[in-house]
Every structure is written in C-alpha cells, then in structure tokens.
Design a protein around this motif. Sequence first.
Motif, PDB file in Angstrom:
ATOM      1  N   ASP A  87      28.907  25.686 -27.935  1.00 57.72           N
ATOM      2  CA  ASP A  87      29.830  26.398 -26.896  1.00 57.72           C
ATOM      3  C   ASP A  87      29.893  25.065 -25.914  1.00 57.72           C
ATOM      4  N   VAL A 122      30.916  22.741 -22.803  1.00 56.88           N
ATOM      5  CA  VAL A 122      32.099  23.137 -21.296  1.00 56.88           C
ATOM      6  C   VAL A 122      32.731  22.052 -20.922  1.00 56.88           C
ATOM      7  N   LYS A 148      37.858  21.519 -16.006  1.00 59.12           N
ATOM      8  CA  LYS A 148      38.118  22.455 -15.469  1.00 59.12           C
ATOM      9  C   LYS A 148      39.739  22.205 -14.605  1.00 59.12           C
ATOM     10  N   ASN A 178      37.876  24.523 -28.044  1.00 55.58           N
ATOM     11  CA  ASN A 178      37.555  24.082 -26.778  1.00 55.58           C
ATOM     12  C   ASN A 178      37.577  23.686 -25.358  1.00 55.58           C
ATOM     13  N   SER A 195      40.220  23.611 -21.064  1.00 56.76           N
ATOM     14  CA  SER A 195      40.020  23.378 -19.701  1.00 56.76           C
ATOM     15  C   SER A 195      41.519  23.599 -18.948  1.00 56.76           C
TER      16      SER A 195
END
Length: 358
Positions: free
Chosen positions: A245, A247, A250, A275, A279
């Motif tokens: 996962d 991250v 953004k 993934n 963003s």
Amino acid sequence: MYDGHFEEDNLTPDEAKSQADMLAWHPIMFQVARVLSSTGILKEVKSGRKKGITPETIADKLSIPLYGVKVLLEVSLSIGLTKLMAHNTYTISKMGYFWLLDKQIEINMNYVHHVCYKGMFHLEEAILTNKAAGLKELGPWEKIYEGLSLLDEPIKKSWFDFDHYYSDVAFKKIFPEIFKDNPKMILDVGGNTGKFSIACCEYNKDVKMTIVDLAGQWNRAKKNIDELGLSDRISGHVMDVLIDDPVYPKNADIVWMSQFLDCFSEEEIVHIISNASKSMHENSALYIMELFWDRQSHPVPAYCLHGTSIYFTAMANGNSKMYHSEDMRQCVEKAGLKVVKDVQVENGYHTLYRCELA
C-alpha cells in the motif's frame, strides 16, 4: 515503427550456417575487440593511417608483448576491425573506426563488459528461476536497484553512463509536451540521480518536483540537487514502489516515469501505475517514456534492446524486459488508465505515452 523485418528469413542455407558458426564465437570476439580498445592497440592502428603499422611497432610503442599484439590483430581481421596490407602492416577498417570512436558503442561495450558479462554465465539459472542469478557477480542483493549506489567502479560508472545516455537525449525533445499545460507539481517516479527533475527546473522556473525512489538513489540525487542549489524546488519521497500500500504525494499535475517501468514485471507495472495514479487529480496526466523494441525503425536498436532485456533477466531482477508497446498499453489499461496520446519522440527511439484516468 516496426516494419516487419522480424517476419523475414532471407538468408541462404550457407549464409544461415555461417551466421550460426560465427555466433558461437561472438563472446570471445567481443572480448578481443574490447581489449584492442583498452590496450590502445586499435588506436595505434588508426594512427598508421593508409600506410599502416606493423605489430612490432605497436608492441614496442605500447610495451606490450609482441605475441599479444599479433594474436589480437590477427583475430581483428576476422572481426572486421582491421585490414591486412602489404609488408605485414595493419590499417583500421570502417567498422574499426566506429568501434574506436563512437560514443554510443563505447558506452554499450563498457556496460556489457563491466555490468553484464560475468553474470551471463548464470543466464540459464535466471530463466528457470525468475531470479537475477547473475547478480551475485556484482554484489549480495536480490535486485540490482538495492545496490546501485554501492557498486564498485568502474561498474557503477558504466551502469549510470548507459542509463543516462539513453534518457538524456530525449528530455529536451519532450519538454514542450510535458509543460504545455504549465504544471506546477511533477512527481518523478524512479527519479534515480535526479537528472530529469533537474532538467525540468532548468527548463521551467516555477515547477516543483518530487522524486520517488529508494533511499540510496534519493541520497545520490539529493547530493546533485544540493550542489545546484535546487533543494527548495526538488524534494524527495523515499519509498519502495512495490510495497502493498504505497502512499504517493497527492495532487500531482504530472506523474512521470521514464525508462522506469521496464525494470518491473507486467504485474508489478500494473501495481505501480494503479497506485501512482492515486496521486492524480481529474486534470492530471501520467507520462510513460520507454524504448519499445517494436517501435524501432532499424534492426540494430531493436537488437540492442533485446540484449538489454537479458540484462534484466540475469542481472537486474529476473522478471522484466524491454517491452513491446502493446504490452505496456495493456498494463496501463489494467491499471485503470487509458493512453490518450502516443508520440514517437524526435530522436526516433523513444515512445511517449500520455495517460489519463479512464
């Protein structure tokens, strides 16, 4: 673009057998050609111009045993690097000239020798196990990316010279496309030494960059960035893109991946793109710049790319390659995006995909 030359088999039986016979000796002939360069012997042959030069003169000038000079020059005749003239003198051939002086050939030669050659002994194991079985010749890592910053010289220099040569030439060609919508924030995924991010900041005075990469690569990039006084515009996001996962930062206007996805299997590519796309906002674009073997206009670049695929097999990770353009397009679609623009970059080798959320 692919012109169908892989569909052809125009050799006569005699020609085909001759090619196969020579193929069996290619690894040895490569080393002969390399040593002719590294010892300065081929440079001396070139200096002899049309008149030519004798093995004795070369041996004396370079303080190399005469036997070694003679045996290399004799073999160079079969390779095609030299010509044998009257009075036992050697002159350089057209092929020898390019082998000696062409920058791209020098980079490829050093890369094959320093990075790949020893590890190729383990290719069969790599094929059967989906592991980079040859990497043990360079260091104790599962994948080469973990150890890039730790490679010994001249291996490290040869790796980075190769990587940069085939990306740097394309950057300026694609900037008008990348900056046409005046992006404020670009996510440089797999930014490596920071060359693309630095080039973006030099091209556009307002853009902010974030490099996503492993710690070793980011530390190397940060050093380059700090030296250029760009630390206020280029930041780092240290992360393994293959974790379950990940991250990402953004609100990226552009997500950029240049010669990055070929470092991963198709399943991993889908994971990375899907993934990274999190963003993006509704007006963002994800750009992929790659060297696709089916998009090459000449057989030689395709030949080089196929050779590079085997580097990935034996040395880098055991499960990636240089891709066919349609394989990459399918990965994009599986990740929930669509290719909305397909550009053949002016240098004739790279393809640029502009991808948007589906």
